[in-house]
Design a protein around this motif. Structure first.
Motif, mmCIF file in Angstrom:
data_model
loop_
_atom_site.group_PDB
_atom_site.id
_atom_site.type_symbol
_atom_site.label_atom_id
_atom_site.label_comp_id
_atom_site.label_asym_id
_atom_site.label_seq_id
_atom_site.Cartn_x
_atom_site.Cartn_y
_atom_site.Cartn_z
ATOM 1 N N ALA A 112 0.838 -1.195 0.000
ATOM 2 C CA ALA A 112 0.000 0.000 0.000
ATOM 3 C C ALA A 112 0.870 1.241 0.000
ATOM 4 C CB ALA A 112 -0.910 -0.001 1.208
ATOM 5 N N GLU B 144 1.638 3.206 3.855
ATOM 6 C CA GLU B 144 0.883 2.448 4.835
ATOM 7 C C GLU B 144 1.429 1.026 4.943
ATOM 8 O OE1 GLU B 144 -3.209 2.498 3.755
ATOM 9 O OE2 GLU B 144 -3.246 4.649 3.405
ATOM 10 N N GLU C 31 0.434 -2.100 4.605
ATOM 11 C CA GLU C 31 -0.711 -2.811 4.027
ATOM 12 C C GLU C 31 -0.235 -4.070 3.345
ATOM 13 O OE1 GLU C 31 -4.200 -4.014 3.171
ATOM 14 O OE2 GLU C 31 -3.905 -2.298 4.473
ATOM 15 N N ARG D 32 -6.786 -0.799 -0.813
ATOM 16 C CA ARG D 32 -5.748 0.120 -0.349
ATOM 17 C C ARG D 32 -4.390 -0.141 -0.987
ATOM 18 N NH1 ARG D 32 -6.175 -0.298 6.004
ATOM 19 N NH2 ARG D 32 -4.550 1.291 5.898
ATOM 20 N N THR D 33 -4.240 -1.228 -1.687
ATOM 21 C CA THR D 33 -2.969 -1.543 -2.323
ATOM 22 C C THR D 33 -2.719 -0.613 -3.505
ATOM 23 O OG1 THR D 33 -3.092 -3.846 -1.658
ATOM 24 C CG2 THR D 33 -1.682 -3.351 -3.526
ATOM 25 N N ARG D 34 -1.494 -0.146 -3.628
ATOM 26 C CA ARG D 34 -1.147 0.750 -4.725
ATOM 27 C C ARG D 34 0.022 0.243 -5.567
ATOM 28 N NH1 ARG D 34 -5.337 1.833 -3.779
ATOM 29 N NH2 ARG D 34 -6.352 3.798 -3.199
#
Length: 392
Positions: A32, A154, A156, A245-247
């Motif tokens: 994330a 984050e 994540e 929420r993962t980017r």
């Protein structure tokens, strides 16, 4: 229920201890990061022949050097711009090309030279280092180092889908993994036992239930439908995570080693790549417009075909780029030519730019990473050069 490997969540020492008994594991890797832009890196294992995937058929020497391999529109490829033609198994991606959401970079490579080992080449590609920085390779991969220079990333999930751990996202920064590959059957009784075992552990109770749900609802990940369906499942799984929420995500596709029977071998591998990219596009929906996909390989292949209707390990190759965030409909890079004196070691396509520079410029544009951090931390000793303008 069929589950293809065990969920393996990577993180702190406490997490590592708890995982020893968990029956799932993983190789698509995700993390994330702040903001809405998304980056997907696909490692193409086996050394993709960029001269076949994106054929420079406008160079008349290509036909002379490859008399038994299909070249250009006469061989079933689709002309892109009068000079380059797209391999027929990448034809499903043509709508993306026309929409400006598919592009390529030619004559690129990592700093790896001459030895032409898959293992070493892949390690250097994922580590993002130069030839003389072996110690740095032990510190993990360049996507992990990217997380260390991002503002307020984050903690994540990171997921991995495949056969092996991915160096590209290993390192100090927090990430997790999940890989469905080896078939693993869980009976209802066994699932009940797992639920009971993790009843008082909210982190692993959630992870166990999540992995079981994905496996139950994605039979193609377990192997049904063959490699193309499995590749699509990787893309679909990554898209699902990145809609949350993962980017940043990374996964690998294998099968690009085409020493013999290249027509069939590369065709299958490129069909899998097409399926993965389209699954990402379809799964991301509106978020596709904020996504950049980079598909990279450890090195290219020889310009001349061999005696087995294939090609051998080479140097420069091609990179695929896709997504709504890229400036597609173009083949980037300086073409070196195939004439006498233009080949690397008189056998390979000559590299005209470091492939890491394109990845670095993508990260600068997507996440606002300063150039100094990209050239010293993410890609040690890299000179990014001028901005190639790959982002829209």
């Amino acid at each position: 229920m069929i589950v293809n490997r065990r969920l393996f969540l990577k993180g702190s020492a406490l997490i590592g201890c708890s995982l020893a008994a968990h029956p799932f594991m993983s190789t698509v890797t995700m993390a994330a990061a702040p903001g809405e832009n998304r980056l997907v890196v696909i490692v193409l294992r086996g050394a993709m022949d960029g001269l076949d995937a994106v054929q420079p058929w406008g160079d008349p020497l290509l036909r002379k050097l490859r008399q038994n391999l299909s070249v250009g529109p006469q061989g079933g490829a689709t002309d892109l711009d009068g000079f380059y033609a797209l391999h027929r198994e990448l034809a499903p991606l043509l709508p993306l090309w026309k929409a400006g959401q598919l592009g390529f970079v030619h004559a690129v490579s990592t700093p790896y030279r001459d030895e032409r080992s898959h293992f070493d080449g892949q390690s250097m590609l994922e580590a993002g280092t130069a030839n003389d920085m072996i110690a740095e390779m032990r510190k993990g991969g360049w996507l992990n180092r990217l997380l260390t220079v991002m503002p307020d990333p984050e903690a994540e999930t990171a997921y991995a889908i495949g056969n092996e751990d991915m160096l590209i996202l290993s390192g100090e920064a927090y990430r997790k993994s999940w890989a469905p590959n080896t078939k693993f059957t869980i009976s209802p009784q066994a699932q009940l036992l797992l639920d009971r075992a993790y009843e008082d552990d909210p982190l692993f109770r959630k992870a166990s239930a999540e992995a079981a749900t994905i496996a139950a609802n994605s039979p193609e990940i377990a192997g049904a439908g063959g490699p193309t369906a499995a590749a699509a499942a990787l893309g679909g799984f990554a898209a699902d995570r990145m809609n949350g929420r993962t980017r940043i995500a990374a996964f690998s596709l294998s099968g690009f080693d085409s020493h013999a029977g290249q027509e069939a071998v590369l065709g299958r591998a490129l069909a899998n790549l097409s399926a993965a990219v389209l699954a990402l596009r379809d799964g991301l929906g509106a978020n596709w417009d904020k996504t950049t996909v980079l598909a990279m390989t450890e090195f290219g292949r020889t310009v001349r075909e061999n005696g087995s209707d294939g090609t051998d390990h080479g140097t420069a190759g091609a990179m695929l780029m896709a997504g709504g965030a890229i400036k597609g409909g173009k083949v980037f890079g300086k073409w070196p030519g195939l004439g006498e004196g233009n080949l690397y070691a008189d056998r390979d396509l000559l590299p005209t730019r470091d492939v890491r520079a394109y990845a670095a410029w993508a990260m600068a544009g997507l996440f606002g990473i300063p150039r100094n951090a990209l050239e010293t931390v993410v890609f040690p000793a890299l000179d990014m050069g001028t901005d190639p303008g790959i982002l829209a």
